[in-house]
Design a protein around this motif. Structure first.
Motif, PDB file in Angstrom:
ATOM      1  N   LEU A  64      58.859  17.127 -28.342  1.00  0.00           N
ATOM      2  CA  LEU A  64      58.362  18.120 -27.388  1.00  0.00           C
ATOM      3  C   LEU A  64      59.511  18.870 -26.711  1.00  0.00           C
ATOM      4  O   LEU A  64      59.511  20.099 -26.636  1.00  0.00           O
ATOM      5  CB  LEU A  64      57.484  17.441 -26.327  1.00  0.00           C
ATOM      6  CG  LEU A  64      56.123  16.932 -26.804  1.00  0.00           C
ATOM      7  CD1 LEU A  64      55.453  16.106 -25.726  1.00  0.00           C
ATOM      8  CD2 LEU A  64      55.223  18.098 -27.196  1.00  0.00           C
ATOM      9  N   ILE A  65      60.501  18.107 -26.255  1.00  0.00           N
ATOM     10  CA  ILE A  65      61.638  18.764 -25.590  1.00  0.00           C
ATOM     11  C   ILE A  65      62.406  19.609 -26.609  1.00  0.00           C
ATOM     12  O   ILE A  65      62.847  20.718 -26.301  1.00  0.00           O
ATOM     13  CB  ILE A  65      62.573  17.716 -24.934  1.00  0.00           C
ATOM     14  CG1 ILE A  65      61.831  17.003 -23.799  1.00  0.00           C
ATOM     15  CG2 ILE A  65      63.831  18.375 -24.369  1.00  0.00           C
ATOM     16  CD1 ILE A  65      62.627  15.919 -23.110  1.00  0.00           C
ATOM     17  N   VAL A  68      60.732  23.067 -27.284  1.00  0.00           N
ATOM     18  CA  VAL A  68      60.915  24.004 -26.158  1.00  0.00           C
ATOM     19  C   VAL A  68      62.373  24.457 -26.088  1.00  0.00           C
ATOM     20  O   VAL A  68      62.672  25.653 -25.945  1.00  0.00           O
ATOM     21  CB  VAL A  68      60.474  23.331 -24.826  1.00  0.00           C
ATOM     22  CG1 VAL A  68      60.790  24.238 -23.656  1.00  0.00           C
ATOM     23  CG2 VAL A  68      58.989  23.017 -24.861  1.00  0.00           C
ATOM     24  N   LEU A  69      63.277  23.498 -26.228  1.00  0.00           N
ATOM     25  CA  LEU A  69      64.704  23.817 -26.131  1.00  0.00           C
ATOM     26  C   LEU A  69      65.144  24.749 -27.259  1.00  0.00           C
ATOM     27  O   LEU A  69      65.926  25.681 -27.052  1.00  0.00           O
ATOM     28  CB  LEU A  69      65.509  22.516 -26.181  1.00  0.00           C
ATOM     29  CG  LEU A  69      66.965  22.592 -25.768  1.00  0.00           C
ATOM     30  CD1 LEU A  69      67.103  23.033 -24.324  1.00  0.00           C
ATOM     31  CD2 LEU A  69      67.646  21.247 -25.948  1.00  0.00           C
ATOM     32  N   ARG A  71      63.349  26.977 -28.774  1.00  0.00           N
ATOM     33  CA  ARG A  71      62.886  28.347 -28.489  1.00  0.00           C
ATOM     34  C   ARG A  71      63.797  29.023 -27.456  1.00  0.00           C
ATOM     35  O   ARG A  71      64.114  30.199 -27.574  1.00  0.00           O
ATOM     36  CB  ARG A  71      61.428  28.305 -27.982  1.00  0.00           C
ATOM     37  CG  ARG A  71      60.826  29.673 -27.733  1.00  0.00           C
ATOM     38  CD  ARG A  71      60.729  30.458 -29.028  1.00  0.00           C
ATOM     39  NE  ARG A  71      60.546  31.882 -28.796  1.00  0.00           N
ATOM     40  CZ  ARG A  71      61.540  32.766 -28.745  1.00  0.00           C
ATOM     41  NH1 ARG A  71      62.796  32.391 -28.896  1.00  0.00           N
ATOM     42  NH2 ARG A  71      61.278  34.048 -28.553  1.00  0.00           N
ATOM     43  N   VAL A  72      64.228  28.240 -26.472  1.00  0.00           N
ATOM     44  CA  VAL A  72      65.085  28.816 -25.428  1.00  0.00           C
ATOM     45  C   VAL A  72      66.454  29.176 -26.000  1.00  0.00           C
ATOM     46  O   VAL A  72      66.965  30.277 -25.761  1.00  0.00           O
ATOM     47  CB  VAL A  72      65.242  27.823 -24.241  1.00  0.00           C
ATOM     48  CG1 VAL A  72      66.288  28.326 -23.250  1.00  0.00           C
ATOM     49  CG2 VAL A  72      63.908  27.631 -23.534  1.00  0.00           C
ATOM     50  N   SER A  75      66.536  32.337 -27.919  1.00  0.00           N
ATOM     51  CA  SER A  75      65.990  33.522 -27.232  1.00  0.00           C
ATOM     52  C   SER A  75      67.069  34.575 -26.964  1.00  0.00           C
ATOM     53  O   SER A  75      68.268  34.283 -27.007  1.00  0.00           O
ATOM     54  CB  SER A  75      65.372  33.106 -25.903  1.00  0.00           C
ATOM     55  OG  SER A  75      66.393  32.743 -25.005  1.00  0.00           O
ATOM     56  N   ARG A  76      66.611  35.762 -26.638  1.00  0.00           N
ATOM     57  CA  ARG A  76      67.544  36.848 -26.306  1.00  0.00           C
ATOM     58  C   ARG A  76      68.228  36.592 -24.970  1.00  0.00           C
ATOM     59  O   ARG A  76      69.335  37.059 -24.732  1.00  0.00           O
ATOM     60  CB  ARG A  76      66.794  38.174 -26.272  1.00  0.00           C
ATOM     61  CG  ARG A  76      66.392  38.644 -27.655  1.00  0.00           C
ATOM     62  CD  ARG A  76      65.678  39.968 -27.580  1.00  0.00           C
ATOM     63  NE  ARG A  76      66.530  41.030 -27.072  1.00  0.00           N
ATOM     64  CZ  ARG A  76      66.077  42.200 -26.647  1.00  0.00           C
ATOM     65  NH1 ARG A  76      64.784  42.442 -26.655  1.00  0.00           N
ATOM     66  NH2 ARG A  76      66.893  43.125 -26.218  1.00  0.00           N
ATOM     67  N   THR A  77      67.532  35.849 -24.084  1.00  0.00           N
ATOM     68  CA  THR A  77      68.141  35.544 -22.779  1.00  0.00           C
ATOM     69  C   THR A  77      69.459  34.807 -22.990  1.00  0.00           C
ATOM     70  O   THR A  77      70.458  35.100 -22.344  1.00  0.00           O
ATOM     71  CB  THR A  77      67.189  34.649 -21.946  1.00  0.00           C
ATOM     72  OG1 THR A  77      65.890  35.218 -21.982  1.00  0.00           O
ATOM     73  CG2 THR A  77      67.664  34.511 -20.523  1.00  0.00           C
ATOM     74  N   ALA A  80      71.955  37.095 -25.408  1.00  0.00           N
ATOM     75  CA  ALA A  80      72.598  38.270 -24.810  1.00  0.00           C
ATOM     76  C   ALA A  80      73.691  37.879 -23.830  1.00  0.00           C
ATOM     77  O   ALA A  80      74.553  38.698 -23.503  1.00  0.00           O
ATOM     78  CB  ALA A  80      71.546  39.113 -24.098  1.00  0.00           C
ATOM     79  N   PHE A  82      75.403  34.410 -23.541  1.00  0.00           N
ATOM     80  CA  PHE A  82      76.370  33.331 -23.756  1.00  0.00           C
ATOM     81  C   PHE A  82      77.394  33.556 -24.867  1.00  0.00           C
ATOM     82  O   PHE A  82      78.572  33.232 -24.677  1.00  0.00           O
ATOM     83  CB  PHE A  82      75.639  31.995 -23.926  1.00  0.00           C
ATOM     84  CG  PHE A  82      75.058  31.522 -22.618  1.00  0.00           C
ATOM     85  CD1 PHE A  82      75.793  30.715 -21.760  1.00  0.00           C
ATOM     86  CD2 PHE A  82      73.798  31.928 -22.215  1.00  0.00           C
ATOM     87  CE1 PHE A  82      75.285  30.308 -20.542  1.00  0.00           C
ATOM     88  CE2 PHE A  82      73.276  31.536 -20.992  1.00  0.00           C
ATOM     89  CZ  PHE A  82      74.017  30.729 -20.155  1.00  0.00           C
ATOM     90  N   VAL A  97      74.191  21.891 -20.051  1.00  0.00           N
ATOM     91  CA  VAL A  97      72.834  21.805 -20.632  1.00  0.00           C
ATOM     92  C   VAL A  97      72.659  20.476 -21.355  1.00  0.00           C
ATOM     93  O   VAL A  97      71.627  19.795 -21.221  1.00  0.00           O
ATOM     94  CB  VAL A  97      72.566  22.994 -21.587  1.00  0.00           C
ATOM     95  CG1 VAL A  97      71.263  22.797 -22.355  1.00  0.00           C
ATOM     96  CG2 VAL A  97      72.515  24.292 -20.791  1.00  0.00           C
ATOM     97  N   VAL A 101      69.819  17.593 -20.506  1.00  0.00           N
ATOM     98  CA  VAL A 101      68.801  17.164 -21.479  1.00  0.00           C
ATOM     99  C   VAL A 101      68.978  15.687 -21.834  1.00  0.00           C
ATOM    100  O   VAL A 101      68.007  14.922 -21.844  1.00  0.00           O
ATOM    101  CB  VAL A 101      68.845  18.045 -22.750  1.00  0.00           C
ATOM    102  CG1 VAL A 101      67.903  17.504 -23.813  1.00  0.00           C
ATOM    103  CG2 VAL A 101      68.472  19.478 -22.399  1.00  0.00           C
TER     104      VAL A 101
END
Lengths: 238, 303
Positions: A64-65, A68-69, A71-72, A75-77, A80, A82, A97, A101
């Motif tokens: 589960l983690i 989600v991780l 996808r993050v 991501s573009r967040t 863009a 890092f 991070v 985790v």
């Protein structure tokens, strides 16, 4: 990176079980060096789990983690902001991070605080298993009232001092025969209540505490569900 | 509806700095300001009145020599520690120079402060997101703007200011996901049915002395069933919290969930993680503003 973080977390979580000894799930609840909190039935209604069940639970948690991780991190967040950072900042960010985790999955040792597991209200609890401790003060004037022990030490709010005392009560009650260990736990509990009394009396010299009695509440469910308390012991403050 | 929601969030924070350096400064001021408030609100000196065997040093305190661990528990040492820690956190919040020194010192002292409290009794998580956010901000230059001492030299790259904000948001959101994953793994589908909720409601209300509320919860089943019915939604929002970093619209829904969830937890469970709530209310709209800077055309569309 997601896989690496999760593998590390899973390895750390599994490591304590490799010797197949039964260890407490976590130490944070211990009092005065005693792991009494973790052995009481009141506190572990679910009981110990089998190795297979633990492995399945760990796999579900990591999956589960991980989803989600993943996808993050994709991501573009993240994309863009890092990759353009200087290397030392990227390493520092990845380390933070990773620590968060890994701590969430495997951080059962309180010495690595704040990178620890976050497990509040994860255990099943039935109303019938509920045990609530209550501390009633009897004052020199003769009046009696419930003691809000946390009000005495605001730094330990919310409920840290109350929980500490309640866990002491559970630990003592879990020692069925009151042998040497039970006597030692009771002696520490008595000393703690006396300290609470002294703190109260320094702040309220006009009507000091004379006695603290410990009550245990249980829930009875019937036509008229209610909470019933009974006194289990009392300590003279002075 | 979505546009109204977005507009509402944006207008609430209309006074936000326009550039990434200012946004990092705003988050820095909020995070270290909260650390300062957390350390200032309650005196530490009375902890010296507790029996020493209740003190089980953890984290940074456990690394100290045994003799020194108990020296900490003197009222004068605790008071001096508290004053120094608050002042340093305040300097970090204001962005005083040299920022990195004050920020790292504030992180160490706030960690020690929280470890000290957790050395008495159980481990809880109320301030952990705040600690993660503080660590993120101490790693990066977050004091070039939104400070009485702004940086006069040429500005750094936008990413250096955006990264600590994203990291601080991750530190806030990842723990929600962790507890949701663990809850399902530990309790199975009971985590989704809220089967244990009534017992926790009653236990918490009785523990803090709200007897009438505890017994009231026991009697009318409708209230309990309503709370149980929300359990799957709560679990979903917790698990997917980090996706608020990714999707702007989901971020707004998640912020609404966070406000309602924390307030209801306060009412029914007597737990209020007000630091996490305030952090969410500051950091998530700042993420919106960062996204607008990256994609001006989208931002115009959303407005």
């Amino acid at each position: 990176m997601t896989v690496a973080i999760l593998l590390l977390a899973v390895a750390l979580r599994v490591a304590p079980h490799l010797d197949r000894s039964e260890r407490p799930a976590a130490a944070p609840g211990s009092i005065g060096g005693e792991n009494v909190l973790l052995s009481g039935e009141d506190l572990h209604p679910g009981g110990e789990r089998s190795v297979e069940r633990r492995a399945a639970a760990l796999a579900i948690e990591a999956l589960l983690i991980g989803v989600v991780l993943y996808r993050v991190l994709r991501s573009r967040t993240v994309g863009a902001n890092f990759p353009a950072l200087p290397v030392r900042y990227r390493i520092a960010s990845a380390a933070l991070v990773c620590a968060i985790v890994v701590g969430l999955v495997a951080g059962t040792n309180p010495n690595i605080f704040p990178f620890v597991t976050w497990r509040m209200y994860a255990d099943e609890m039935r109303m019938e298993q509920l045990r609530v401790a209550r501390f009633i003060g009897t004052f020199r004037s003769g009046r009696s009232e419930r003691l809000d022990v946390d009000r005495l030490l605001p730094a330990l709010r919310p409920q840290r001092l109350y929980s500490l005392l309640a866990h002491q009560v559970s630990g003592i009650r879990a020692q069925k025969d009151r042998g040497a260990r039970g006597a030692e736990l009771f002696s520490k509990h008595e000393e703690t209540l006396k300290a609470v009394g002294r703190i109260y009396n320094r702040r309220h010299p006009d009507d000091p505490l004379a006695r603290i009695s410990v009550w245990i509440g249980t829930v009875a469910r019937g036509d008229r569900p209610d909470v019933f308390y009974r006194e289990v012991w009392a300590i003279d403050v002075n | 509806m979505r546009r109204k929601l977005s507009g509402c969030v944006s207008s609430l924070f209309g006074a936000m700095p326009a550039d990434a350096a200012g946004l990092a400064g705003l988050v820095r001021a909020a995070v270290f300001g909260l650390c300062c408030v957390k350390m200032a609100v309650a005196p530490l000196a009375p902890l010296a009145e507790l029996p020493p065997y209740l003190f089980e040093p953890i984290s940074l305190l456990a690394a100290l020599p045994r003799s020194l661990q108990y020296e900490i528990l003197r009222p004068d040492v605790l008071t001096i520690f508290q004053i120094v820690a608050c002042l340093i956190a305040l300097l970090a919040a204001c962005g005083a120079r040299p920022y990195r020194l004050w920020a790292v010192a504030a992180c160490v002292l706030f960690t020690a402060h929280q470890a000290l409290l957790r050395s008495f009794g159980h481990m809880n998580h109320q301030e952990i997101s705040l600690l993660f956010a503080a660590y993120a901000l101490a790693l990066f230059p977050a004091a070039d703007a939104f400070t009485p001492w702004p940086r006069n030299r040429a500005p750094r790259t936008r990413e250096l200011y955006a990264a600590p904000i994203v990291l601080a948001a991750a530190g806030l959101l990842l723990p929600y996901s962790g507890i949701a994953a663990y809850r399902l793994a530990r309790s199975g589908f009971a985590a989704l049915t809220g089967a244990s909720l009534p017992a926790y409601f009653v236990k918490n209300s009785l523990s803090v002395g709200y007897e009438p509320i505890g017994t009231f919860i026991l009697q009318p089943p409708l209230l309990v069933r309503a709370a149980q019915a929300t359990a799957p939604a709560v679990w979903f929002f917790e698990l997917t919290a980090p996706l608020a970093l990714v999707y702007r619209r989901y971020r707004h829904f998640w912020l609404g969930f966070a406000v309602v969830f924390h307030l209801l937890s306060w009412l029914f469970m007597y737990i209020l993680f007000w630091e996490s709530l305030l952090l969410a209310l500051v950091i998530l709209p700042v993420l919106d503003r960062l996204g607008e800077q990256r994609e001006p055309s989208n931002a115009a569309g959303a407005a």
